[in-house]
Design a protein around this motif. Structure first.
Motif, PDB file in Angstrom:
ATOM      1  N   HIS A   2       3.812  14.532  39.843  1.00 43.79           N
ATOM      2  CA  HIS A   2       4.397  13.477  39.003  1.00 43.79           C
ATOM      3  C   HIS A   2       3.519  13.281  37.764  1.00 43.79           C
ATOM      4  CE1 HIS A   2       6.863  11.967  42.456  1.00 43.79           C
ATOM      5  NE2 HIS A   2       5.857  12.469  43.135  1.00 43.79           N
ATOM      6  N   HIS A 180      12.274  13.686  47.789  1.00 43.09           N
ATOM      7  CA  HIS A 180      11.099  13.466  48.624  1.00 43.09           C
ATOM      8  C   HIS A 180      11.528  13.161  50.054  1.00 43.09           C
ATOM      9  CE1 HIS A 180       8.638  13.378  45.093  1.00 43.09           C
ATOM     10  NE2 HIS A 180       7.599  12.844  45.684  1.00 43.09           N
ATOM     11  N   HIS A 206       7.579  17.570  50.107  1.00 42.83           N
ATOM     12  CA  HIS A 206       6.843  17.283  51.364  1.00 42.83           C
ATOM     13  C   HIS A 206       7.611  17.927  52.536  1.00 42.83           C
ATOM     14  CE1 HIS A 206       4.065  14.560  49.286  1.00 42.83           C
ATOM     15  NE2 HIS A 206       5.113  14.011  48.712  1.00 42.83           N
ATOM     16  N   ASP A 261       0.846  16.439  43.752  1.00 38.21           N
ATOM     17  CA  ASP A 261       1.509  15.135  43.872  1.00 38.21           C
ATOM     18  C   ASP A 261       1.075  14.159  42.776  1.00 38.21           C
ATOM     19  OD1 ASP A 261       3.451  13.552  44.963  1.00 38.21           O
ATOM     20  OD2 ASP A 261       2.358  13.029  46.786  1.00 38.21           O
ATOM     21  N   ASP A 262       0.022  13.368  43.021  1.00 40.80           N
ATOM     22  CA  ASP A 262      -0.467  12.394  42.033  1.00 40.80           C
ATOM     23  C   ASP A 262      -1.972  12.576  41.893  1.00 40.80           C
ATOM     24  OD1 ASP A 262       2.033  10.573  41.622  1.00 40.80           O
ATOM     25  OD2 ASP A 262       1.844  10.831  43.792  1.00 40.80           O
TER      26      ASP A 262
HETATM   27 ZN   LIG Z   1       5.530  12.781  45.210  1.00 43.98          ZN
END
Ligand SMILES: [Zn+2]
Length: 320
Positions: A2, A180, A206, A261-262
């Motif tokens: 993201h 997700h 995921h 992801d982050d």
């Molecule tokens: Zn995510």
């Protein structure tokens, strides 16, 4: 990955000063110390707080270009990145502002760094169906800039099927679809089946809990769906990296790949994520090459371009 999740503490502080947005911390150290989330909701609270400093087109450019520079430093040549338009439009920042800054950074990353990217727009699943549909309609003006749509934010009580009509409308418009299926959520298995049967996803983000249901594994394998797993993220919002599960997915010939992801919040970009899972699961060179090859195989590039990247990967992995 993201884009809003790449907002490092230093840039968050810089943008808060530039835009006069106050943050409840006196230093970057204090802010980092507050990153003590242990589940999805506690992470999301910090994530949305960070987003509040993003106001102008230049802010989105700086966010995205800083990420592309970091990814380039780790030899990333292609990235499919998420952004969350509703996290901006809901606080009065226009969709067009966000996407203009991101697009400028994408084009500069391609010309200056040789790093290509495509953009995926995520719907926030804890917002309403009407808001998601409105976002999809707004995106019509930017259709050529967005390859696909996704679904993120708080999964609890927000099943994929809630957005079945929105995804059907996205499919009609030609978008690719992912969603997700966060790890160890309530109703994980039900949500995964909904993604397959009610949404018709092209990929799953995921999705580690698919391993709990052999018929789900078989269906995901037969459709050749990719699973974008995020080990360091898992270690923050669940009970560990899920490295042995990633190894099992490889053993089952699922098209699993590794993602960050982050990365500003779950410290580690792609290299650190690959290293973490390699060390924890004792993966060999062939398995790591498979993980990276899968990332290209399940990407939303034309087949010829995928194959060109995979050929380069194999040349690199075999060595001179
Ligand atoms: Zn995510």
């Amino acid at each position: 990955m993201h884009l809003e999740g790449t907002l490092e503490a230093a840039l968050k502080f810089q943008l808060s000063a530039r835009n006069g947005v106050s943050l409840p911390y006196s230093s970057e150290e204090e802010m980092r110390a507050a990153y003590d989330f242990d589940d999805l909701p506690s992470f999301l609270a910090m994530y949305y707080e960070g987003i509040s400093v993003l106001l102008t087109e230049d802010d989105f450019y700086d966010l995205a270009f800083t990420y592309f520079q970091k990814a380039h430093s780790q030899n990333v040549v292609y990235a499919e990145v998420f952004f969350d338009p509703q996290a901006h439009t809901s606080r009065g920042v226009e969709f067009a502002t966000a996407i203009a800054g991101i697009r400028r950074a994408q084009s500069e990353a391609e010309s200056a760094l040789g790093l290509r990217s495509q953009l995926i727009m995520c719907f926030l699943r804890d917002m309403s169906v009407e808001s998601a549909m409105e976002t999809l309609e707004t995106a019509d003006q930017h259709r050529h800039s967005i390859i696909g749509v996704g679904l993120d934010s708080d999964e609890k009580d927000n099943p994929p099927i809630k957005f079945a009509d929105v995804f059907a409308a996205a499919r009609d418009r030609g978008y690719r679809i992912t969603a997700h299926c966060d790890v160890d959520q309530a109703e994980s298995i039900t949500h995964l089946w909904q993604c397959l049967n009610d949404i018709g996803v092209d990929r799953i983000d995921h999705g580690v809990n698919a391993l709990d249901d052999p018929s789900l594994v078989a269906e995901i394998a037969s459709r050749g769906l990719g699973l974008t797993v995020c080990p360091i993220s898992n270690s923050y919002v669940t009970d560990g990296l899920k490295a042995s599960q990633i190894r099992s997915m490889l053993d089952l010939d699922l098209r699993v790949c590794i993602n960050s992801d982050d990365p500003a919040y779950f410290p580690g970009y792609i290299t650190e994520n690959l290293l973490a899972v390699q060390e924890a699961a004792g993966l060999n060179r062939g398995q790591i090459t498979q993980l990276v090859g899968n990332a290209f195989a399940v990407s939303w590039l034309p087949d010829r371009e995928k194959q060109a990247y995979i050929d380069r990967l194999h040349e690199y992995a075999v060595g001179p």
